[in-house]
Design a protein around this motif. Sequence first.
Motif, PDB file in Angstrom:
ATOM      1  N   HIS A  79      -2.474   3.753  -7.083  1.00  0.00           N
ATOM      2  CA  HIS A  79      -2.028   2.360  -7.087  1.00  0.00           C
ATOM      3  C   HIS A  79      -2.902   1.514  -6.157  1.00  0.00           C
ATOM      4  O   HIS A  79      -3.294   0.397  -6.513  1.00  0.00           O
ATOM      5  N   HIS A 135       4.682   4.335  -0.543  1.00  0.00           N
ATOM      6  CA  HIS A 135       5.858   4.837  -1.263  1.00  0.00           C
ATOM      7  C   HIS A 135       6.671   5.739  -0.342  1.00  0.00           C
ATOM      8  O   HIS A 135       6.105   6.497   0.460  1.00  0.00           O
ATOM      9  N   ASP A 173      -1.002   0.323  -0.687  1.00  0.00           N
ATOM     10  CA  ASP A 173       0.280   0.691  -1.291  1.00  0.00           C
ATOM     11  C   ASP A 173       1.026   1.642  -0.366  1.00  0.00           C
ATOM     12  O   ASP A 173       0.423   2.302   0.505  1.00  0.00           O
TER      13      ASP A 173
HETATM   14 ZN   LIG Z   1       2.782   2.090  -5.905  1.00  0.00          ZN
END
Ligand SMILES: [Zn+2]
Length: 167
Positions: free
Chosen positions: A52, A20, A18
């Motif tokens: 995540h 961000h 993941d």
């Molecule tokens: Zn995420």
Amino acid sequence: MDGKNTLLNAIRVGMGYDSHRIETGGSMILGGVVIEQGRHFVGHSDADVLLHAITDAVLSGAGLPDIGQIFPNDRPENRGRDSAEMLRLAMANVRQAGWDLVNLDCVVLLESPKLSPIKSELVRRISDILEVGPTLVGLKGKTGEGVGEVGRGELAVVHAVALLHRT
Ligand SMILES: [Zn+2]
């Protein structure tokens, strides 16, 4: 290859990834821990990039749909949602599907803060969420050496791998 009791059918590996964006203001939520940095991860849920990646790793190992399919980001109930709760639900699904964790290993690419001072707190929190012992949770922090989006502090990236065994 299809024998039910062979080692090859009793363990599965799952990989999660993941990333961000990071913006100024607010606080970071990483591994279920609030870090007061004057910066935050941008996302639909609480944007916990570490949880995540872990969620996708355990779901993938159990052959279950991924985090985006289970918790779609166009659903209002997932806005600002607690990622620890999502991981708890995902791990319950994994156990219900007949799998449990052998171990988990994660690499966090983040320019700041440095992970080492908060590492044991993150490991404790993640092992609490997963309801496993802390020795099953591996965590390493890396910076971007000042280069690229990670190095400029614009992006956080996490790779996670989970090994599961059939229960
Ligand atoms: Zn995420």
